[in-house]
Motif scaffolding. Structure first.
Motif: not given
Length: 286
Positions: A20-22, A52-58, A62-66
């Motif tokens: 994903s983009v995230g 802040q650095l990735s432009g993602l929400s919390r 979490l989803d991108a990390r998984n």
């Protein structure tokens, strides 16, 4: 790790794997943080910093990390004792075996002998000695190590939320200005009625011309006299502007003088009516 090689390897990874983009944004963010730490194997990264650095929400982080963990690109452990999570980047660069490296270099030498028979082997192959300093490849690419202080990553990244990123002064000013506008519109709608978008702009224009406190005072006077339209409010503001009013104190003084003049005029009217009544009674008696 070699930053350039890892970026190239990640690009090749994306050609055959779907992320994903995230997840892509978070990988680049973590890789840049790993570079900032001097390529420590494990480092802390607060969630707010990653947002802040990735432009993602919390939740996006979490989803991108998984997703990155599932694809074997990173390892992650939850932080202990209130500390930020611990990350470890998994290299995508596959270094050749020593034997393969020697064979590749030997093939380069043999090929060069076929092309350049009249020149000494050492000068035809190793011309870089005259131009390049004798330094490791990683040091030539990763110049960030020369600039960063030698301190633990925790003191560099794991900071309080107030100190992680500072909002630029211009954005902070715009944010405060928007909140002030929203407050003025809310005061109008709570006391007079709903305000369409076009009239919102008119109300904010009056705020710029006379000031927020004066507009609020005009709303109070309009409500006191049962004025339930924007036109009624605008009439009050126009009158004050023509009178050259600039402060709330000037508003109080102006309205007091107007009230006294109105009272004097009403007394004069009552006195005139009384005289006419007396004359009418006298004429009727005759």
């Amino acid at each position: 790790m070699n930053y350039i090689k890892e970026l190239n390897a990640f690009r090749n990874f994306l050609l055959t794997n779907q992320l994903s983009v995230g997840a892509i944004s978070l990988w680049h963010t973590l890789m840049s943080l790993a570079n900032a730490t001097g390529w420590k194997k494990r480092f802390n990264a607060p969630s707010q910093t990653l947002c802040q650095l990735s432009g993602l929400s919390r939740q996006g982080v979490l989803d991108a990390r998984n997703s990155l963990v599932a694809h074997g690109l990173i390892r992650c452990e939850s932080g202990q004792n209130g500390r930020a999570p611990v990350f470890e980047m998994i290299s995508l660069v596959k270094e050749p075996e020593d034997g393969q490296t020697r064979n590749t270099r030997q093939a380069t030498v043999d090929t060069s002998l076929d092309r350049l028979p009249d020149r000494p082997l050492d000068r035809s192959l190793d011309t870089s000695q005259d131009r390049l300093p004798d330094r490791p490849l990683d040091r030539s690419l990763d110049t960030s190590q020369d600039r960063l202080p030698d301190q633990p990553l925790d003191t560099l990244l794991d900071q309080s939320p107030d100190n992680i990123l500072t909002i630029p002064k211009q954005k902070q000013y715009e944010k405060e200005e928007d909140e002030a506008h929203a407050e003025l519109i809310a005061i109008y709608e709570q006391n007079i009625g709903s305000l369409p978008p076009l009239l919102c702009k008119e109300l904010l224009t009056w705020e710029k011309r006379l000031g927020k406190e004066i507009v609020i005072e005009a709303i109070r006077i309009a409500m006191k006299h049962s004025g339930r339209t924007f036109r009624y409010l605008e009439t009050i503001l126009t009158e004050w502007e023509q009178a050259g009013i600039k402060t709330v104190a000037a508003v109080f003084s102006y309205e007091k003088q107007k009230s006294e003049k109105g009272t004097s005029f009403q007394k004069q009217q009552r006195k005139t009516v009384t005289i006419f009544d007396a004359l009418r009674k006298e004429a009727a008696g005759r």
